[in-house]
Design a protein around this motif. Structure first.
Motif, short mmCIF file in Angstrom:
data_model
loop_
_atom_site.label_atom_id
_atom_site.label_comp_id
_atom_site.label_asym_id
_atom_site.label_seq_id
_atom_site.Cartn_x
_atom_site.Cartn_y
_atom_site.Cartn_z
N ALA A 34 0.72 -1.33 -0.11
CA ALA A 34 -0.05 0.10 -0.01
C ALA A 34 0.75 1.17 0.11
CB ALA A 34 -0.91 -0.12 1.18
N ILE A 35 2.18 1.27 0.66
CA ILE A 35 2.95 2.23 0.67
C ILE A 35 3.45 2.64 -0.67
CG2 ILE A 35 5.07 3.00 1.71
CD1 ILE A 35 4.13 1.61 4.39
N ALA A 36 3.72 1.53 -1.24
CA ALA A 36 4.49 1.67 -2.50
C ALA A 36 3.38 2.10 -3.62
CB ALA A 36 4.71 0.15 -3.22
N ARG A 37 2.14 1.84 -3.53
CA ARG A 37 1.17 2.36 -4.43
C ARG A 37 0.78 3.72 -4.03
NH1 ARG A 37 -4.83 -0.08 -3.09
NH2 ARG A 37 -4.26 1.05 -1.41
N ALA A 38 1.06 4.19 -2.88
CA ALA A 38 1.04 5.61 -2.52
C ALA A 38 1.89 6.54 -3.25
CB ALA A 38 0.80 5.85 -1.10
N LEU A 39 3.24 5.97 -2.98
CA LEU A 39 4.43 6.55 -3.45
C LEU A 39 4.86 6.63 -4.98
CD1 LEU A 39 6.69 5.93 -0.45
CD2 LEU A 39 4.79 7.90 -0.54
N VAL A 40 4.39 5.71 -5.69
CA VAL A 40 4.84 5.14 -6.89
C VAL A 40 4.89 6.34 -7.77
CG1 VAL A 40 2.85 4.07 -7.74
CG2 VAL A 40 5.08 3.42 -8.79
N ALA A 41 3.93 7.24 -7.64
CA ALA A 41 3.75 8.30 -8.79
C ALA A 41 3.97 9.73 -8.32
CB ALA A 41 1.88 8.38 -9.24
N ASN A 42 5.05 9.37 -7.74
CA ASN A 42 5.75 10.82 -6.83
C ASN A 42 4.64 11.81 -6.54
OD1 ASN A 42 8.30 9.76 -7.31
ND2 ASN A 42 8.00 10.35 -9.47
N PRO A 43 3.81 11.51 -5.40
CA PRO A 43 2.80 12.46 -4.95
C PRO A 43 3.64 13.72 -4.34
CG PRO A 43 2.94 10.53 -3.50
CD PRO A 43 3.95 10.15 -4.51
N GLN A 44 2.79 14.93 -4.35
CA GLN A 44 3.31 16.03 -3.74
C GLN A 44 3.12 16.19 -2.32
OE1 GLN A 44 1.71 18.10 -7.39
NE2 GLN A 44 2.89 19.78 -6.63
N ILE A 45 1.98 15.45 -2.02
CA ILE A 45 1.74 15.33 -0.53
C ILE A 45 1.41 13.77 -0.21
CG2 ILE A 45 0.33 16.26 1.58
CD1 ILE A 45 -0.34 18.67 -0.22
N VAL A 46 1.97 13.48 0.89
CA VAL A 46 1.63 12.13 1.44
C VAL A 46 0.89 12.23 2.98
CG1 VAL A 46 2.42 9.91 2.09
CG2 VAL A 46 3.71 11.04 0.33
N PHE A 47 -0.30 11.55 2.87
CA PHE A 47 -1.21 11.57 4.12
C PHE A 47 -1.13 10.11 4.52
CE2 PHE A 47 -3.06 15.12 1.75
CZ PHE A 47 -2.96 16.25 2.89
N ALA A 48 -0.59 9.94 5.72
CA ALA A 48 -0.34 8.57 6.30
C ALA A 48 -0.95 8.62 7.69
CB ALA A 48 1.10 8.25 6.50
N ASP A 49 -1.91 7.58 7.78
CA ASP A 49 -2.70 7.37 9.34
C ASP A 49 -2.15 6.21 9.89
OD1 ASP A 49 -4.28 7.33 11.41
OD2 ASP A 49 -6.18 7.59 10.02
N GLU A 50 -1.21 6.14 10.84
CA GLU A 50 -0.44 5.32 11.37
C GLU A 50 0.11 4.32 10.25
OE1 GLU A 50 -1.79 3.96 15.06
OE2 GLU A 50 -3.46 5.34 15.30
N PRO A 51 0.80 4.77 9.65
CA PRO A 51 1.51 3.76 8.45
C PRO A 51 2.27 2.71 8.97
CG PRO A 51 2.57 5.92 8.61
CD PRO A 51 1.48 5.86 9.48
N THR A 52 2.82 2.78 9.92
CA THR A 52 3.78 1.81 10.42
C THR A 52 3.16 0.80 11.46
OG1 THR A 52 4.46 3.27 12.34
CG2 THR A 52 5.75 3.46 10.06
N ALA A 53 2.10 0.94 11.84
CA ALA A 53 1.27 0.23 12.83
C ALA A 53 1.44 -1.19 12.43
CB ALA A 53 -0.15 0.56 12.89
N ALA A 54 1.28 -1.73 11.33
CA ALA A 54 1.44 -3.25 11.27
C ALA A 54 2.87 -3.75 10.89
CB ALA A 54 0.56 -3.39 9.47
N LEU A 55 3.87 -2.63 10.97
CA LEU A 55 5.04 -3.03 10.46
C LEU A 55 6.02 -3.21 11.67
CD1 LEU A 55 6.09 -0.57 7.77
CD2 LEU A 55 5.02 -2.83 7.58
N ASP A 56 7.06 -4.20 11.59
CA ASP A 56 8.01 -4.11 12.76
C ASP A 56 8.99 -2.83 12.81
OD1 ASP A 56 11.01 -4.48 11.21
OD2 ASP A 56 9.22 -5.76 10.24
N LYS A 57 9.45 -2.69 14.08
CA LYS A 57 10.39 -1.37 14.15
C LYS A 57 11.19 -0.93 12.96
CE LYS A 57 8.88 -0.28 18.18
NZ LYS A 57 8.30 1.24 18.78
#
Ligand SMILES: Nc1ncnc2c1ncn2[C@@H]1O[C@H](COP(=O)(O)OP(=O)(O)OP(=O)(O)O)[C@@H](O)[C@H]1O
Ligand SMILES: [Mg+2]
Lengths: 391, 232
Positions: free
Chosen positions: B156-179
């Motif tokens: 999902a992060i790759a999908r959000a970033l692949v088109a070089n967005p000018q602003i990224v909005f993230a709601d607890e994007p790292t919650a499901a990730l290890d540290k």
């Protein structure tokens, strides 16, 4: 499939990927569309057979104008018409000649076990130009007393009975003590009211139907002069003949009016027409269910795409893609199944139930429209909602 | 460039529910967020972080006040304008909503194809590349059902970033990730900020991320209660 669609669409074939992801659901969706199609096909087939069998007898004759009793809606209902009107018509400018047509029904007991209801037409054998080219050469055979031309596709009679029928090998038929020799064959087939057709001379007809009189036929067939407009002559006849007792129509209008009457005013026509409607309604409901369920179950993903900036037209496009795929995949088996059912019904009833290209195309386009509209309706919830509320 | 504001929020109020149940969730929020910065939104559960983020990100219609994104005013904007502004943004949410019937690469492709058809081979290469950067180089053809929660989040992060967005909005994007991968994702966003001027607004509770933020805004009961600008 995947890469072809991708080239075609210029994007990921999302509709196809979505449909094919869940095979079970795809197959039940296709089965649903197929079922709906078969339902409509069968109803249309029966209605078509009703129509086909009602106009089949008309094809025996060759006329420009049909004059009938004012209460007659089909060839065989309605009262008689005075032959007097034939002579009156003949003196109307533009009318070339006329002939009287007598119609009745008879039960033919062919053997101990086989019988058939015949629609019997009586016409002057010298008026062979009032019959179709296929029948005209046989008409002179009817000049002799008690001769007939019989329907080779008479329902309920073994077709082998007709195999050798000819002038020299006549088939003897018994009607109320009168023996009639069938010396030729015609091809009309059975309908909803009769199993077959028999053509005799007007004189033979009057011998078979003793209560009928030569002065009171069922219809009058007219030919018009070359180069005259049918409509003009019809109008002239209408102004001359008494409208209260007589109905004048061009032959093609009469056929159309008959069809119209059969399908909108006769119980059989209304029932089968209703069947077509039920089939369509059930079909639309099935298709709508399939596509609405599909859209609903992907609402979160669609909301995400909407959040990414995909316009509503994109979702409509995906749903149309699905609609087209379902319409095609559901239609093909339905066409095969319906054709088989037609063959089965046709041979069981002798009715002219046949698949026509026009019908197939109509059903396909109808399915496509139903699928597309259902899909478009199903996506409307997506259009109005904030993406954030759908995650 | 660095002195301009990517996001300007003025007098933002928001209500949820209808009639009796109508309840104000956001009160008088005013913010200017600098282009290329990493801003963190914090606050207790129910304080309005997600609501503010979705209002700023054009995912929820603005009822009262104004949000100006990249110079474009969102209040009362047309659907067409919303669609086109959304294409310049990237979203990473807890609910990643990957499309179940698309592979990892295809999900990422959806982030590119929103900008137009383009050459499929080229787009696929870009999608695979960014998946590789996020450590999913060996998972590109997997369907979401065959990926772990953390892997899905990275797709999902790759999908959000692949088109070089000018602003990224993230709601607890790292919650499901290890540290570790959480930190590396935030580092990636930070790098994008300095190299491309990508602005990031992120809701998080992760202390290590707080250390990397340029600015920390704390919400409570729908109001901004603290706004700390960090200077390096
Ligand atoms: N769709 C909604 N309908 C009604 N009320 C809502 C809706 N979304 C949020 N709220 C309410 O608005 C307030 C703020 O919610 P919000 O989701 O923005 O909080 P949050 O800070 O993101 O919380 P969390 O940390 O739990 O995600 C809460 O009181 C919540 O109950
Ligand atoms: Mg939240």
């Amino acid at each position: 499939m995947n890469s072809t669609l991708r080239k075609l669409l210029g994007r990921l074939p999302l509709g196809w990927l979505q449909l094919s992801y869940n095979r079970t659901r795809l197959f039940s969706a296709i089965a649903g569309v197929t079922f709906a199609n078969v339902l409509v096909f069968v109803q249309l087939g029966i209605l078509g057979a009703l129509n086909g069998s009602s106009i089949a007898p008309y094809t025996l004759f060759n006329a420009d104008i049909l004059v009938s009793a004012s209460d007659s809606n089909t060839l065989s209902d309605g009262g008689n018409i005075a032959r007097q009107f034939m002579f009156e018509s003949s003196s109307v400018p533009g009318v070339k000649k006329g002939t009287a047509l007598y119609i009745g029904q008879m039960e033919w007991q062919q053997s101990e076990s086989a019988s058939a209801t015949l629609q019997v037409f009586g016409i002057n054998p010298l008026s062979s130009d009032f019959t179709t080219p296929a029948l005209a050469p046989l008409m002179h055979l009817l000049i002799d007393e008690n001769r007939a031309v019989i329907d080779r596709r008479t329902r309920g009679i073994d077709s082998n009975v007709f195999n050798t029928v000819s002038r020299t090998d006549a088939l003897a038929m018994e009607f109320n003590g009168v023996t009639v020799s069938a010396v030729g064959l015609l091809d009309v087939g059975s309908g909803f009211t009769a199993d077959g057709t028999m053509m005799v001379s007007d004189q033979t007809f009057l011998r078979l139907f003793r209560h009928r009189q030569s002065g009171a036929p069922d219809h009058i067939l007219l030919h018009i002069d070359e180069g005259v407009s049918v409509d003009v002559v019809v109008n002239r006849l209408r102004s001359v003949l008494p409208g209260a007792t007589v109905k004048v129509n061009s032959y093609s209008d009469a056929i159309e009016a008959d069809l119209n009457f059969q399908t909108t005013e006769r119980p059989t026509g209304i029932i089968f027409g209703f069947g077509v409607m039920i089939g369509i309604v059930v079909g639309v409901i099935i298709v709508y269910q399939v596509l609405a369920t599909d859209v609903t179950s992907h609402l979160k993903e669609y909301a995400t795409f909407k959040a990414m900036g995909y316009p509503h037209t994109f979702f409509i496009g995906v749903v149309f893609e699905e609609a087209l795929i379902l319409a095609v995949l559901g239609f093909v088996p339905a066409l095969v199944i319906a054709t088989l059912i037609y063959i089965g019904l046709g041979s069981a009833t002798g009715l002219p139930i046949e698949m026509s290209i026009v019908r197939a195309v109509l059903v396909f386009l109808g399915t496509l429209a139903a699928c597309s509209i259902s899909g478009a309706i199903a996506t409307s919830r997506l259009a109005s909602a904030d993406p954030a509320d759908l995650f | 460039m660095s002195s301009t504001s990517a996001i300007i929020v003025t007098e933002l109020n928001h209500w949820f529910g209808q009639g009796e149940a109508r309840k104000q969730a956001i009160f008088d929020v005013n913010l200017k967020i600098k282009t290329g910065s990493l801003t963190v939104l914090m606050g207790p559960s129910g304080s309005g972080k997600t609501t503010v983020l979705t209002l700023m990100g054009c995912l929820r219609d603005i009822q009262n006040g104004q949000v100006e994104l990249l110079g474009y005013k969102l209040f009362d904007s047309s659907q067409h304008d919303k669609d086109s502004i959304r294409r310049r943004l990237g979203f990473i949410f807890q609910a990643h909503n990957l499309h179940a019937s698309l592979s990892a690469t295809e999900n990422v492709l959806m982030g590119l194809q929103v900008h137009g058809a383009g050459r499929i081979a080229q787009q696929t290469k870009a999608a695979v590349h960014i998946l590789d950067l996020l450590g999913l180089g060996d998972r590109t053809d997997y369907l979401p059902e065959n990926l772990s929660g953390g892997q899905k989040q990275r797709v999902a992060i790759a999908r959000a970033l692949v088109a070089n967005p000018q602003i990224v909005f993230a709601d607890e994007p790292t919650a499901a990730l290890d540290k570790e991968s959480g930190i590396s994702v935030v580092k990636m966003l930070k790098t994008l900020g300095s190299s491309r001027g990508t602005t990031t607004v992120m809701v998080t509770h992760d202390n290590r991320i707080l250390d990397m933020a340029d600015r920390i805004i704390v919400l409570e009961d729908g109001r901004v209660v603290s706004d700390t600008l960090k200077t390096e």
